[in-house]
Design a protein around this motif. Structure first.
Motif, PDB file in Angstrom:
ATOM      1  N   ASP A  86       0.831  -1.209   0.000  1.00 46.44           N
ATOM      2  CA  ASP A  86       0.000   0.000   0.000  1.00 46.44           C
ATOM      3  C   ASP A  86       0.869   1.265   0.000  1.00 46.44           C
ATOM      4  O   ASP A  86       0.574   2.235  -0.702  1.00 46.44           O
ATOM      5  N   VAL A  87       1.942   1.258   0.805  1.00 45.95           N
ATOM      6  CA  VAL A  87       2.840   2.403   0.842  1.00 45.95           C
ATOM      7  C   VAL A  87       3.526   2.595  -0.508  1.00 45.95           C
ATOM      8  O   VAL A  87       3.689   3.720  -0.992  1.00 45.95           O
ATOM      9  N   GLN A 103       2.354   1.806  -3.438  1.00 45.94           N
ATOM     10  CA  GLN A 103       1.390   2.361  -4.386  1.00 45.94           C
ATOM     11  C   GLN A 103       1.284   3.876  -4.220  1.00 45.94           C
ATOM     12  O   GLN A 103       1.279   4.626  -5.199  1.00 45.94           O
ATOM     13  N   GLU A 104       1.206   4.340  -2.975  1.00 49.59           N
ATOM     14  CA  GLU A 104       1.106   5.781  -2.734  1.00 49.59           C
ATOM     15  C   GLU A 104       2.397   6.497  -3.119  1.00 49.59           C
ATOM     16  O   GLU A 104       2.372   7.569  -3.729  1.00 49.59           O
ATOM     17  N   GLN A 164       2.590   6.702  -6.859  1.00 47.39           N
ATOM     18  CA  GLN A 164       1.570   7.594  -7.404  1.00 47.39           C
ATOM     19  C   GLN A 164       1.916   9.052  -7.112  1.00 47.39           C
ATOM     20  O   GLN A 164       1.902   9.903  -7.997  1.00 47.39           O
ATOM     21  N   ARG A 165       2.232   9.363  -5.855  1.00 44.26           N
ATOM     22  CA  ARG A 165       2.477  10.744  -5.450  1.00 44.26           C
ATOM     23  C   ARG A 165       3.932  11.162  -5.586  1.00 44.26           C
ATOM     24  O   ARG A 165       4.234  12.297  -5.971  1.00 44.26           O
ATOM     25  N   SER A 175       5.886  11.556   5.259  1.00 46.81           N
ATOM     26  CA  SER A 175       5.281  12.618   4.456  1.00 46.81           C
ATOM     27  C   SER A 175       6.339  13.595   3.949  1.00 46.81           C
ATOM     28  O   SER A 175       6.298  14.029   2.792  1.00 46.81           O
TER      29      SER A 175
END
Length: 306
Positions: A142-143, A145-146, A149-150, A279
């Motif tokens: 999941d990490v 993928q983010e 993407q970002r 972040s």
């Protein structure tokens, strides 16, 4: 890596109002020296007046800049009778520094040639007592993928040969999904001559009129396929990305899992701490991603992800 070291120094200066360059640089020097001795097991820098970008090599700065920032801020805020003195903020940064330093020392003690995916998962597992391997792998996926993407942490420059009579061709990548087209290069064609749909590129210009020896180079941001083998993370993406984005991925997974409720490893305060670092690393990732040698590439987002 001058951009990273410059940003690190600017961040330190912005955090400590009123401190002179000499004071900030000396605190930075002392922190880097300690990291060299306690974590990296290398000779520390000897001249605090030298260019700080040369105190560590590029890879060492990339992997340790968050650690160095926390240690330097702890030293600066702990200075007595200064306009920026703040013992509480110094204590918070010292706790972060000690935590990151312990992680770095544990990682440095591992076999240097260990598979980067196994190293990352091992580091995550050792910090999450009671977590199942399946849960850890899912959180890492999941990490990823983010981050893809970002942060666009996975980019590839892929050549395509244009075949006369074939105006539409697939650009799908095995084992990956396309997140974004970052750039297209060709001796004649421009971006306006290309259309995208369902991982296919349509060329408006008649390919028969082009030199067949000229390749079309597409720089694409990728992410692991949603149909990836969840039991084998080493197949999700190139191993060098697991190595270069180790800090980003480690804090992302630790933050996500520690913020879960009613788990043996639940820890809201530490989860928030890891998430903040993640972040910050994620926001900086597009500045240092693997861009295929195209630092001024065009940011063209596929319509379906707009």
């Amino acid at each position: 890596m001058s951009a990273l070291t410059d940003n690190t120094y600017r961040l330190l200066r912005a955090q400590v109002t009123g401190a002179t360059d000499r004071i900030v640089k000396l605190a930075l020097f002392e922190t880097v020296s300690e990291v060299c001795r306690l974590s990296l097991s290398i000779d520390p820098p000897t001249d605090p007046l030298s260019d700080f970008a040369g105190w560590l090599d590029d890879d060492q700065w990339l992997k340790n800049h968050t650690l160095v920032i926390a240690g330097t801020l702890a030293r600066l805020y702990a200075m007595p009778k200064r306009p920026w003195s703040d013992i509480d903020t110094a204590r918070v940064n010292k706790e972060q520094y000690d935590t990151l330093l312990s992680y770095a020392r544990a990682d440095a003690a591992e076999a240097p040639n260990i598979d980067p995916t196994a190293r990352l998962l091992g580091s995550i597992r050792s910090r999450l007592p009671g977590a199942k391997d399946s849960q850890t792998r899912l959180a890492l996926f999941d990490v990823l993928q983010e981050a893809c993407q970002r942060g666009r942490i996975w980019t590839e420059l892929v050549p395509f040969r244009l075949v006369p009579g074939k105006q539409v061709f697939s650009i799908a990548q095995p084992g990956a999904r396309i997140v974004m087209l970052l750039n297209a290069q060709h001796s004649v064609l421009g971006m306006q001559a290309l259309n995208y749909s369902d991982e296919k590129i349509a060329v408006r210009t008649d390919i028969a009129t082009l030199n067949p020896a000229d390749l079309l180079y597409l720089t694409m941001a990728l992410a692991p396929s949603l149909g990836a083998d969840m039991e084998n993370p080493a197949t999700w993406m190139p191993g060098d990305i697991f190595a270069s984005k180790y800090t980003l991925l480690l804090h992302g997974v630790l933050g996500a899992m520690m913020l879960q409720t009613a788990k043996p490893y639940s820890n809201t305060a530490l989860g928030q701490y890891h998430t903040q670092i993640y972040s910050r690393e994620l926001n900086a990732a597009p500045l240092t991603d693997r861009d295929g040698g195209l630092p001024t590439r065009q940011r063209w987002r596929f319509p379906r992800f707009a």
